[in-house]
Design a protein around this motif. Structure first.
Motif, PDB file in Angstrom:
ATOM      1  N   MET A  22       0.826  -1.223   0.000  1.00 54.73           N
ATOM      2  CA  MET A  22       0.000   0.000   0.000  1.00 54.73           C
ATOM      3  C   MET A  22       0.850   1.258   0.000  1.00 54.73           C
ATOM      4  SD  MET A  22      -3.345  -0.464   2.392  1.00 54.73           S
ATOM      5  CE  MET A  22      -2.541  -1.204   3.806  1.00 54.73           C
ATOM      6  N   PHE A  23       1.938   1.213   0.759  1.00 55.94           N
ATOM      7  CA  PHE A  23       2.769   2.404   0.901  1.00 55.94           C
ATOM      8  C   PHE A  23       4.040   2.336   0.047  1.00 55.94           C
ATOM      9  CE2 PHE A  23       0.053   2.370   4.600  1.00 55.94           C
ATOM     10  CZ  PHE A  23      -0.395   3.681   4.634  1.00 55.94           C
ATOM     11  N   GLN A  24       4.120   1.311  -0.816  1.00 56.42           N
ATOM     12  CA  GLN A  24       5.241   1.158  -1.754  1.00 56.42           C
ATOM     13  C   GLN A  24       6.574   1.327  -1.040  1.00 56.42           C
ATOM     14  OE1 GLN A  24       4.596   2.971  -5.714  1.00 56.42           O
ATOM     15  NE2 GLN A  24       2.610   3.661  -4.932  1.00 56.42           N
ATOM     16  N   SER A  25       6.735   0.544   0.009  1.00 57.53           N
ATOM     17  CA  SER A  25       7.918   0.689   0.852  1.00 57.53           C
ATOM     18  C   SER A  25       8.650  -0.624   1.015  1.00 57.53           C
ATOM     19  CB  SER A  25       7.515   1.216   2.238  1.00 57.53           C
ATOM     20  OG  SER A  25       6.716   0.257   2.911  1.00 57.53           O
ATOM     21  N   ARG A  26       9.926  -0.520   1.341  1.00 58.93           N
ATOM     22  CA  ARG A  26      10.703  -1.680   1.745  1.00 58.93           C
ATOM     23  C   ARG A  26      10.249  -2.106   3.154  1.00 58.93           C
ATOM     24  NH1 ARG A  26      15.347  -1.650  -1.707  1.00 58.93           N
ATOM     25  NH2 ARG A  26      15.524   0.352  -2.797  1.00 58.93           N
ATOM     26  N   MET A  27      10.539  -3.357   3.492  1.00 57.97           N
ATOM     27  CA  MET A  27      10.122  -3.844   4.803  1.00 57.97           C
ATOM     28  C   MET A  27      10.699  -2.992   5.930  1.00 57.97           C
ATOM     29  SD  MET A  27      10.192  -7.984   4.424  1.00 57.97           S
ATOM     30  CE  MET A  27       8.934  -8.858   3.471  1.00 57.97           C
ATOM     31  N   GLY A  28      11.960  -2.647   5.817  1.00 56.76           N
ATOM     32  CA  GLY A  28      12.585  -1.871   6.877  1.00 56.76           C
ATOM     33  C   GLY A  28      12.034  -0.469   7.002  1.00 56.76           C
ATOM     34  N   GLU A  29      11.553   0.091   5.898  1.00 54.16           N
ATOM     35  CA  GLU A  29      11.033   1.462   5.923  1.00 54.16           C
ATOM     36  C   GLU A  29       9.741   1.564   6.729  1.00 54.16           C
ATOM     37  OE1 GLU A  29      12.955   2.755   1.588  1.00 54.16           O
ATOM     38  OE2 GLU A  29      10.837   2.185   1.731  1.00 54.16           O
ATOM     39  N   ALA A  72      -6.404   0.098  -8.009  1.00 53.12           N
ATOM     40  CA  ALA A  72      -7.212   0.936  -8.888  1.00 53.12           C
ATOM     41  C   ALA A  72      -6.553   2.292  -9.123  1.00 53.12           C
ATOM     42  CB  ALA A  72      -8.610   1.129  -8.291  1.00 53.12           C
ATOM     43  N   MET A  73      -5.866   2.812  -8.123  1.00 54.49           N
ATOM     44  CA  MET A  73      -5.242   4.131  -8.244  1.00 54.49           C
ATOM     45  C   MET A  73      -4.030   4.130  -9.172  1.00 54.49           C
ATOM     46  SD  MET A  73      -7.145   6.233  -6.638  1.00 54.49           S
ATOM     47  CE  MET A  73      -8.481   5.179  -7.245  1.00 54.49           C
ATOM     48  N   ARG A  74      -3.554   2.932  -9.556  1.00 54.46           N
ATOM     49  CA  ARG A  74      -2.426   2.895 -10.503  1.00 54.46           C
ATOM     50  C   ARG A  74      -2.774   3.568 -11.817  1.00 54.46           C
ATOM     51  NH1 ARG A  74      -0.923  -3.460  -9.737  1.00 54.46           N
ATOM     52  NH2 ARG A  74      -3.101  -3.572 -10.401  1.00 54.46           N
ATOM     53  N   GLU A  75      -4.067   3.584 -12.151  1.00 58.87           N
ATOM     54  CA  GLU A  75      -4.506   4.237 -13.393  1.00 58.87           C
ATOM     55  C   GLU A  75      -4.205   5.725 -13.376  1.00 58.87           C
ATOM     56  OE1 GLU A  75      -8.690   5.141 -15.833  1.00 58.87           O
ATOM     57  OE2 GLU A  75      -8.659   3.723 -14.146  1.00 58.87           O
ATOM     58  N   PHE A  76      -4.271   6.331 -12.200  1.00 56.92           N
ATOM     59  CA  PHE A  76      -4.107   7.779 -12.067  1.00 56.92           C
ATOM     60  C   PHE A  76      -2.723   8.166 -11.549  1.00 56.92           C
ATOM     61  CE2 PHE A  76      -8.466   6.433 -11.062  1.00 56.92           C
ATOM     62  CZ  PHE A  76      -9.131   6.986 -12.153  1.00 56.92           C
ATOM     63  N   ASN A  77      -2.130   7.279 -10.742  1.00 51.14           N
ATOM     64  CA  ASN A  77      -0.803   7.545 -10.180  1.00 51.14           C
ATOM     65  C   ASN A  77       0.070   6.312 -10.355  1.00 51.14           C
ATOM     66  OD1 ASN A  77      -1.382  10.216  -8.789  1.00 51.14           O
ATOM     67  ND2 ASN A  77      -2.925   8.908  -7.816  1.00 51.14           N
ATOM     68  N   PRO A  78       0.634   6.118 -11.554  1.00 48.69           N
ATOM     69  CA  PRO A  78       1.428   4.913 -11.814  1.00 48.69           C
ATOM     70  C   PRO A  78       2.584   4.791 -10.826  1.00 48.69           C
ATOM     71  CG  PRO A  78       0.981   6.103 -13.850  1.00 48.69           C
ATOM     72  CD  PRO A  78       0.545   6.988 -12.737  1.00 48.69           C
ATOM     73  N   PRO A  79       2.743   3.633 -10.195  1.00 53.22           N
ATOM     74  CA  PRO A  79       3.836   3.473  -9.232  1.00 53.22           C
ATOM     75  C   PRO A  79       5.188   3.477  -9.922  1.00 53.22           C
ATOM     76  CG  PRO A  79       2.732   1.380  -9.618  1.00 53.22           C
ATOM     77  CD  PRO A  79       1.915   2.416 -10.329  1.00 53.22           C
ATOM     78  N   VAL A 123       3.754  -3.224  -8.488  1.00 49.60           N
ATOM     79  CA  VAL A 123       4.490  -2.222  -9.254  1.00 49.60           C
ATOM     80  C   VAL A 123       4.570  -2.589 -10.742  1.00 49.60           C
ATOM     81  CG1 VAL A 123       6.850  -3.147  -9.044  1.00 49.60           C
ATOM     82  CG2 VAL A 123       6.474  -0.663  -9.049  1.00 49.60           C
ATOM     83  N   LYS A 124       4.338  -3.865 -11.044  1.00 48.09           N
ATOM     84  CA  LYS A 124       4.348  -4.307 -12.441  1.00 48.09           C
ATOM     85  C   LYS A 124       2.951  -4.360 -13.045  1.00 48.09           C
ATOM     86  CE  LYS A 124       8.628  -6.882 -11.784  1.00 48.09           C
ATOM     87  NZ  LYS A 124       9.297  -8.207 -11.740  1.00 48.09           N
ATOM     88  N   GLY A 125       1.975  -3.800 -12.329  1.00 50.29           N
ATOM     89  CA  GLY A 125       0.636  -3.689 -12.873  1.00 50.29           C
ATOM     90  C   GLY A 125      -0.191  -4.952 -12.811  1.00 50.29           C
ATOM     91  N   ARG A 126       0.255  -5.931 -12.028  1.00 46.08           N
ATOM     92  CA  ARG A 126      -0.475  -7.195 -11.936  1.00 46.08           C
ATOM     93  C   ARG A 126      -1.405  -7.197 -10.731  1.00 46.08           C
ATOM     94  NH1 ARG A 126       4.924  -9.605 -13.461  1.00 46.08           N
ATOM     95  NH2 ARG A 126       5.357  -9.912 -11.243  1.00 46.08           N
ATOM     96  N   PRO A 127      -2.437  -8.048 -10.728  1.00 47.20           N
ATOM     97  CA  PRO A 127      -3.280  -8.187  -9.541  1.00 47.20           C
ATOM     98  C   PRO A 127      -2.451  -8.738  -8.381  1.00 47.20           C
ATOM     99  CG  PRO A 127      -4.312  -9.222 -11.466  1.00 47.20           C
ATOM    100  CD  PRO A 127      -2.902  -8.896 -11.852  1.00 47.20           C
TER     101      PRO A 127
END
Length: 328
Positions: free
Chosen positions: A205-212, A313-320, A273-277
């Protein structure tokens, strides 16, 4: 023993390469994903292997489509995504033989019921692995951590010992997969599912590494603990005892985040991040369903499930931004 790895993704490649290189046992790879199979075959039936983004080199593998495979392995090891498994099983069903064993070592839950349609209960092993691995691209795998890093746990569905699981343990030990064997089938599988329900889903959800995740100083008690407690409540209501206590699970999240794999992006993020489910329905969603089947509610897990789908769903508007590859 001879092994057939179904799924040439991150973990499938890691298991197979370690088995053939370190244990010296024969390994075949069966890849149902056409784009992955095409990429590996275009490389001359070779895959790129790195460790911590270094020493990138090609390794020969035996790889086949499900339809082209005619081998006779002792053990099938399934490393598909949960939503891809049924198609792979349908395509391979004519290849399965009564003497063969199926090992399901996949993320999430749902695969055991599918395997039971094709294999007898005394021929099914469940497994989990705490082994960080990244698939940079099809046919390009990066082993995270030093040689021998990580561990894995296995249990027979019958919860009885067997010659097969002990032979597998010996091969996996030689492969540096650091295996251990238990007689608690569901407790073994759910220990990893409950861990992933915290680390994988929140990091995605937060596009973070485990340590972050640990930058939030109340992550363990404010985020991890409530999710773990809900999951354990659901398991206890279902009569399932895990192989770790609640406190041990919190400590494991702490250790993996701070010491073992702080720089690792979990597999769910790799799909995201690769656009997959993602497999969140088979992890947090499965826990919420388990709770409801046993007269409880797991609102945190249900909400996390919706949040991960919202992030998809938000990847459509804010691509990771793909952070998997090392910076140039």
């Amino acid at each position: 023993m001879k092994y057939a790895i179904v799924g040439a993704g991150a973990m499938g490649l890691r298991y197979g390469i370690l088995l053939q290189e370190n244990a010296g046992v024969p390994v075949d790879f069966i890849e149902p994903i056409q784009a992955s199979l095409d990429a590996i075959q275009a490389q001359g039936n070779k895959v790129w292997k790195s460790r911590d983004h270094e020493d990138r080199h090609l390794i020969d593998i035996n790889i086949f489509s499900p339809e082209a495979y005619n081998g006779d392995p002792d053990v099938w090891i399934f490393f598909m995504k949960q939503m891809q498994l049924q198609d792979a099983l349908d395509r391979l069903s004519s290849k399965f033989k009564s003497h063969q064993t199926a090992l399901g070592a996949m993320n999430g839950m749902g695969h055991i019921e599918k395997l039971e349609k094709y294999f007898d209960q005394d021929k099914i092993i469940g497994g989990t692995a705490m082994i960080a691995t990244v698939l940079n691209d099809y046919g390009d795998v990066d082993f995270m951590g030093k040689e021998g890093a990580g561990s894995s746990v296995y249990a027979n569905l019958t919860q009885q010992d067997s010659e097969t699981i002990r032979a597998l343990e010996q091969d996996f030990q030689a492969a540096h997969l650091n295996p251990s064997i238990t007689n608690n089938f569901m407790g073994t599988l759910l220990t990893k599912v409950f861990f992933n329900a915290v680390e994988n889903s929140i990091a995605t959800m937060f596009q973070s590494r485990m340590g972050e995740l640990m930058a939030y100083d109340t992550f363990l008690e404010g985020v991890a603990r409530p999710l773990i407690n809900e999951a354990y409540d659901a398991a206890e209501a279902a009569g399932i005892t895990l192989i770790e206590s609640r406190d041990d699970m919190v400590k494991q999240v702490d250790y993996v985040s701070n010491v073992a794999n702080p720089l690792h992006f979990p597999s769910m993020y790799q799909d995201f991040v690769k656009g997959r489910p993602t497999e969140v329905d088979y992890i947090n969603g499965w826990i919420a369903d388990l709770a409801e089947k046993n007269g409880l509610q797991a609102p945190n897990h249900r909400l996390v499930t919706h949040f991960v789908h919202l992030a998809e769903a938000m990847r459509e508007f804010n691509p990771p931004v793909n952070q998997l590859l090392p910076k140039a």
